[in-house]
Scaffold this active site. Structure first.
Site, PDB file in Angstrom:
ATOM      1  N   ASP A  84      -1.012  -0.331  18.318  1.00  0.00           N
ATOM      2  CA  ASP A  84      -0.564   0.590  17.268  1.00  0.00           C
ATOM      3  C   ASP A  84      -0.386   2.006  17.844  1.00  0.00           C
ATOM      4  O   ASP A  84       0.660   2.637  17.655  1.00  0.00           O
ATOM      5  CB  ASP A  84      -1.616   0.582  16.139  1.00  0.00           C
ATOM      6  N   GLU A 137      -8.314  -4.149   9.874  1.00  0.00           N
ATOM      7  CA  GLU A 137      -7.633  -5.357   9.388  1.00  0.00           C
ATOM      8  C   GLU A 137      -8.474  -6.590   9.740  1.00  0.00           C
ATOM      9  O   GLU A 137      -9.296  -6.549  10.653  1.00  0.00           O
ATOM     10  CB  GLU A 137      -6.287  -5.515  10.109  1.00  0.00           C
ATOM     11  N   THR A 187       0.825  -1.209   0.000  1.00  0.00           N
ATOM     12  CA  THR A 187       0.000   0.000   0.000  1.00  0.00           C
ATOM     13  C   THR A 187       0.863   1.265   0.000  1.00  0.00           C
ATOM     14  O   THR A 187       0.711   2.137  -0.853  1.00  0.00           O
ATOM     15  CB  THR A 187      -0.919  -0.009   1.244  1.00  0.00           C
ATOM     16  N   LYS A 208       3.057   4.544  18.455  1.00  0.00           N
ATOM     17  CA  LYS A 208       3.081   5.935  17.972  1.00  0.00           C
ATOM     18  C   LYS A 208       3.339   6.916  19.112  1.00  0.00           C
ATOM     19  O   LYS A 208       4.130   7.854  18.962  1.00  0.00           O
ATOM     20  CB  LYS A 208       1.771   6.245  17.251  1.00  0.00           C
ATOM     21  N   VAL A 222       3.903   8.249  12.377  1.00  0.00           N
ATOM     22  CA  VAL A 222       2.858   8.694  13.314  1.00  0.00           C
ATOM     23  C   VAL A 222       1.941   9.673  12.583  1.00  0.00           C
ATOM     24  O   VAL A 222       2.412  10.613  11.940  1.00  0.00           O
ATOM     25  CB  VAL A 222       3.458   9.410  14.544  1.00  0.00           C
ATOM     26  N   ILE A 233      -0.239  13.610   8.474  1.00  0.00           N
ATOM     27  CA  ILE A 233      -0.124  14.831   9.294  1.00  0.00           C
ATOM     28  C   ILE A 233       1.359  15.120   9.562  1.00  0.00           C
ATOM     29  O   ILE A 233       2.072  14.238  10.045  1.00  0.00           O
ATOM     30  CB  ILE A 233      -0.823  14.659  10.666  1.00  0.00           C
ATOM     31  N   GLU A 249       8.614  10.552   9.114  1.00  0.00           N
ATOM     32  CA  GLU A 249       7.427  11.406   9.279  1.00  0.00           C
ATOM     33  C   GLU A 249       6.127  10.603   9.240  1.00  0.00           C
ATOM     34  O   GLU A 249       5.176  10.898   9.972  1.00  0.00           O
ATOM     35  CB  GLU A 249       7.418  12.473   8.168  1.00  0.00           C
ATOM     36  N   GLY A 255      -4.036   5.441   5.381  1.00  0.00           N
ATOM     37  CA  GLY A 255      -4.404   5.403   3.961  1.00  0.00           C
ATOM     38  C   GLY A 255      -3.188   5.565   3.070  1.00  0.00           C
ATOM     39  O   GLY A 255      -2.193   6.178   3.449  1.00  0.00           O
TER      40      GLY A 255
HETATM   41  N1  HSE Z   1      -3.911   0.781  11.414  1.00  0.00           N
HETATM   42  C1  HSE Z   1      -3.464   2.133  11.498  1.00  0.00           C
HETATM   43  C2  HSE Z   1      -4.664   3.033  11.843  1.00  0.00           C
HETATM   44  C3  HSE Z   1      -2.835   2.541  10.197  1.00  0.00           C
HETATM   45  O1  HSE Z   1      -5.806   2.563  11.801  1.00  0.00           O
HETATM   46  O2  HSE Z   1      -4.471   4.189  12.173  1.00  0.00           O
HETATM   47  C4  HSE Z   1      -2.004   3.769  10.254  1.00  0.00           C
HETATM   48  O3  HSE Z   1      -0.880   3.618  11.090  1.00  0.00           O
END
Ligand code: HSE
Length: 401
Positions: free
Chosen positions: A196, A185, A11, A200, A127, A131, A124, A297
């Site tokens: 996740d 997912e 992606t 971050k 996180v 942005i 960059e 995305g």
């Molecule tokens: N799985 C993550 C989210 C993707 O939903 O924010 C971006 O890091």
């Protein structure tokens, strides 16, 4: 001309390829040089696509080619990404990555290797997707003591919570819908359990403090236990529930956490909805800065990666100064951190509740056979202690001040 190699044509990697080609004129102008993608490393074949003739299977081809000056790592996961990135940096190439697992685990070390070789390790996109947040923290907000970073750092969970809030749906229904739409997912654990967001906030906390915050030290709680009934109470309180990554300088030290919180409309992140991410940075002199935008995305994430490529090309032999040392930052034990809690308890035993918690404020959301109430500000430890004296605690959600 600057030659680039992309590791991984998934992606993000394909998004980087697309942007460098479709926005060629602007990207080359900003970089001050023409960018050329020389290799794409992937084990798969992509017949009939523009990368067909650029594909290589072996990282050595890239590492040993002195013409390649910038490597984009878009594979994800710690291995083999770590080994590949390290070998590229040691070979004198700059590396740009979107890989939060890699950065959270090895960020300080990879920055040092890059510096030692007069190259850059830039991340960059790791996180907040598209942005700009890493560069502002490194290069712009450098006059302040950063007192707080609070972020909605995960798009999937923000989408789920927004749907639950606006449409009164339960967690499982919204999760299935999010999976069908491709937002969540197939295995949603990393997102819904907060792992996740934990990676971050570890990255942001490390950058804000210049030392390494170990993500394993971060208290992490996801959203899988948040129910539609919780949202009924939230509505009654005029609040919403958001999954927040937080790094905050409290009275006794720095506290880093990920947990669902009840936010008031006056909070700068209250209106950050759906898959959008938002980050509040509170500096001791600048005050509040808020960054909001596409947190995930293909193209938003790839846009951030390409901005790093541009930066790397502008500074080919000059390491940009990222202050992030390997030395561990000692964070305050989360159990000592103080806040108010919203609590739901089965039954109607106010006496037992008040004996345990002292004065509380009840919230009537019209739910039968239970009581909902807000505690005074107390430490996590004190909360646990009080809750253990009450029978039938259903749940508790922290209140964001
Ligand atoms: N799985 C993550 C989210 C993707 O939903 O924010 C971006 O890091």
């Amino acid at each position: 001309m600057v030659n680039i190699a992309i590791l991984g044509y998934g992606t993000v990697g394909s998004g980087v390829f697309e942007i460098i080609n479709t926005n060629q004129e602007i990207v080359n102008f900003k970089a001050g040089k023409e960018l050329k993608i020389k290799y794409v490393l992937d084990l798969r074949d992509f017949p009939g696509t523009p990368v067909e003739n650029l594909l290589v299977r072996d990282m050595d081809t890239i590492v040993n080619d002195p013409e390649v000056e910038v490597v984009v790592e878009a594979m994800g996961g710690v291995e083999p990404a770590y080994t590949y990135v390290k070998s590229a940096l040691l070979a004198g190439k700059s590396v740009c990555t979107s890989n939060k697992e890699l950065v959270a685990k090895h960020g300080a070390e990879l920055i040092k290797i890059a510096k030692d070789h007069n190259r850059n390790f830039l991340f960059e996109a790791s996180v907040g997707g598209g942005i700009p947040i890493i560069r502002p923290l490194n290069q712009h907000i450098t006059a302040d003591r950063i007192c707080e970073i609070t972020g909605i750092l995960n798009g999937t969970t923000n989408y789920i919570l927004t749907k639950m809030d606006k449409e009164g749906l339960d967690f499982d229904t919204v999760l299935k819908e999010a999976q069908a739409l491709g937002y969540a997912e197939k295995d949603p654990t990393a997102d819904v359990e907060g792992f996740d967001a934990c990676r971050k906030i570890a990255i942001l906390a490390s950058l804000a403090n210049g030392k390494s915050v170990d993500f394993e030290d971060i208290y992490t709680e996801g959203i899988s236990k948040i129910s539609d009934t919780d949202f009924k109470y939230a509505e009654k309180m005029g609040r919403s529930i958001k999954l927040l990554g937080k790094c905050k300088l409290e009275d006794d030290g720095i506290v880093v956490s990920v947990s669902p919180r009840l936010l008031a409309p006056s909070h700068p992140l209250f209106h950050v909805s759906d898959v959008v991410n938002g980050v509040l940075i509170r500096g001791n002199v600048v005050g509040d800065l808020v960054f909001i935008g596409s947190g995930a995305g293909k193209l938003p994430t790839a846009s951030a990666v390409v901005s790093d490529v541009v930066d790397a090309v502008r500074h080919l032999n000059v390491p940009t100064t990222i202050q992030w040392e390997a030395e561990k930052l000692e964070v305050l034990d989360f159990s000592k951190s103080k806040k108010q809690f919203f609590v739901r308890v089965a039954g109607q035993n106010k006496e037992q509740i008040e004996n345990a918690f002292g004065e509380v404020t009840y919230v009537d959301a019209g739910i039968q056979d239970e009581l909902g109430f807000i505690t005074r500000s107390m430490s996590e430890n004190s909360y646990e202690d009080a809750a253990s004296k009450v029978e039938g605690v259903i749940t508790r959600i922290r209140i964001e001040a």
